[in-house]
Every structure is written in structure tokens, then in C-alpha cells.
Write a protein that holds these residues in place. Sequence first.
Motif, PDB file in Angstrom:
ATOM      1  N   VAL A 173       0.818  -1.216   0.000  1.00 46.94           N
ATOM      2  CA  VAL A 173       0.000   0.000   0.000  1.00 46.94           C
ATOM      3  C   VAL A 173       0.850   1.264   0.000  1.00 46.94           C
ATOM      4  N   ILE A 193      -0.234   4.335  -1.948  1.00 51.97           N
ATOM      5  CA  ILE A 193      -1.314   5.146  -1.370  1.00 51.97           C
ATOM      6  C   ILE A 193      -0.852   5.861  -0.108  1.00 51.97           C
ATOM      7  N   PHE A 239     -11.362   2.092  -3.509  1.00 50.50           N
ATOM      8  CA  PHE A 239     -10.050   1.757  -2.944  1.00 50.50           C
ATOM      9  C   PHE A 239      -9.992   0.260  -2.650  1.00 50.50           C
ATOM     10  N   ARG A 243      -6.988  10.112  -2.351  1.00 42.93           N
ATOM     11  CA  ARG A 243      -6.976  10.026  -3.810  1.00 42.93           C
ATOM     12  C   ARG A 243      -5.785  10.780  -4.400  1.00 42.93           C
ATOM     13  N   ARG A 275      -2.710   8.638  -3.849  1.00 44.85           N
ATOM     14  CA  ARG A 275      -2.680   7.510  -4.773  1.00 44.85           C
ATOM     15  C   ARG A 275      -2.231   7.951  -6.169  1.00 44.85           C
ATOM     16  N   ARG A 276      -2.742   9.062  -6.647  1.00 44.20           N
ATOM     17  CA  ARG A 276      -2.303   9.570  -7.948  1.00 44.20           C
ATOM     18  C   ARG A 276      -0.803   9.794  -7.953  1.00 44.20           C
ATOM     19  N   LEU A 286       1.133   6.249  -7.737  1.00 46.46           N
ATOM     20  CA  LEU A 286       1.113   5.477  -8.976  1.00 46.46           C
ATOM     21  C   LEU A 286       1.873   6.194 -10.086  1.00 46.46           C
ATOM     22  N   TYR A 337      -5.719  -0.969  -7.281  1.00 47.75           N
ATOM     23  CA  TYR A 337      -6.011  -0.133  -6.127  1.00 47.75           C
ATOM     24  C   TYR A 337      -7.351   0.594  -6.197  1.00 47.75           C
ATOM     25  N   HIS A 338      -8.207   0.271  -7.194  1.00 51.32           N
ATOM     26  CA  HIS A 338      -9.402   1.081  -7.416  1.00 51.32           C
ATOM     27  C   HIS A 338     -10.727   0.347  -7.227  1.00 51.32           C
TER      28      HIS A 338
END
Length: 286
Positions: free
Chosen positions: A13, A16, A68, A210, A213-214, A217, A247-248
Motif C-alpha cells: 500500500v 497510497i 479503494f 486520492r 494515490r495519484r 502510482l 487499487y481502485h
Amino acid sequence: MTYRAGWIHYTNVAPILDALTLPPGVTAITGVPTQMNAALLTGEVDIANISAVEFIRHADTLEALPDFSVAVLGPVYSVNLFHRGPVEGLGRIALTAQSAMSVALLEVLLRERGLSPTLERAEGEAETLLAQGFDGVLRIGDSALKEWYGVVGPFTEQTIVPEIPQTGRGITVTDLAEEWFYLTGRPFVFAVWAYRKDNPPPPALLSEMRRARRHGLGSLGEVARQHAHKLGLPADVVQHYLWNFRYHLEEADRLGLSEFAARAVPGHAPLQFGLHPSEDVLRAGS
């Protein structure tokens, strides 16, 4: 009032959580899966990335974020059964107390094969426990990833990922997520971000998750290098490990989660996913 988060901060993780900045009014603690499962269920924390099986077992009181997950389609490399003989011949399997999810998955897979070995709680590295007389050892998380590479590595420039060997030094590594894929053809969801139905997370926390996470990644190579150093593994191995994850919580993942729920917890309450992201969030590529 303070909103309390409980994070299981394994490498899987990191894309994230590494870049996550908690907004004002939110605090966080960390722990292994079974600790955070218990913390959410007892009210010590208000949201946690808990084992999917605990979300299923407590679907009457919990909801999950709709976008998530920690899921894979095929091998996961960090939820492994280490063994010396064929799975059909295993008599005693050592189970970690750190993960309810992996134990539940192992039980489903064994049942599908018509197998009923003795399952015992025991902690320690796989090779040590095998030497102590266990026929198989279930290992999870970063330790399992390192032990997997210790058995099947090292890799070279010529290593082809689909042909990575699963044996070494007389030990076979059975990847439980890959076995699930062979059984069902579906992704396997290891964790969701769950919260009590009467206490959803504040919008500021969701926005920050969010955003993190962007960022994660989008900089997966750097995330992999940082964690490779901590794990003592090659950066390209850790990067391959991370880009394997989903992850979505997309529709395919929900189908896999529903199938596991039916097999592992028959008669469970309906699974609920709240706080649907806005169209603006979706367009932003959250």
C-alpha cells in the motif's frame, strides 16, 4: 472531534500511504492486519484498510470506500504457502496470526481440493518452521515477499516474468492469489478501506487519499526504490511487485470479492460500498 485512521502499512500500500498527508482533525496509527481489523471493530479507529474477509464477516455494520482496494489478478508474491512436498500430502501447516484474510483464502483453496490438513498457529520464517517439522508454512506481507525471492531468486536480465520458477533449495512456493485465479479466473481482493456505517470519513481525508494515490502510482519507480532499500531487495523486483496491484476496486474486483464472500462466508450480509466518488474525481483520474 478527531477522526481516527488505522493503517496496515505494508509495501503493497506504499503507493497510497507513503505520500498521504492527514488533513486537520485526522490521526492515524499503524499495525498488522489482525490488529487493525480489531481496532476498527472495537471502535479504536474509525477507518482502516482491513482484511476483506473481516469486511465480509461484519457487513452488517461496515461499509467500504467504493474506489479503494488492494487486489491482484494472478500472483501477488507476498501471500505464500512454503512447502517441501506436494500440497496434497501436507499434514501440518503453520499459520501466521497476522492475517485473517490469508488464512481464510487458504482454507477455501484447501477445501476446494478436498484437503483437510492440520492448521496450527506458529510464527517464524518459513525455512525455520519447515525444519521444525511443519509440512507447510503460510507467510504474508513484506516478510513473505523477501522469503519468496530468497527461494526463487536471484533474477537476471533474461528472467521472463511468467516463467519465474516457484521452487528453490528443495522448497516450493505456492502463491495463494495465483491459485485463486486458477480456480475462478477472477481478481482477488485482499483488503478494502472500511468504516462503520454510522461514521463515514470526512471528505478532506478522501480527497487526500486520492491525491496520494495519484502521486504514488505516478512515481512507482521511486516508491519501489525506497522500499527496495528497506527490504534489501532489487528495485526492479519491488517495482514489478507493486505494479501488479489493483487499487481502485473496479467491477472485476467486486465480482472477485463477491465470489470469495460466497465461498468463505456463506449467508453474509450484503456488502455495501458508500461515498461514491463524484464525476469530477473520476475525470481527474483518481
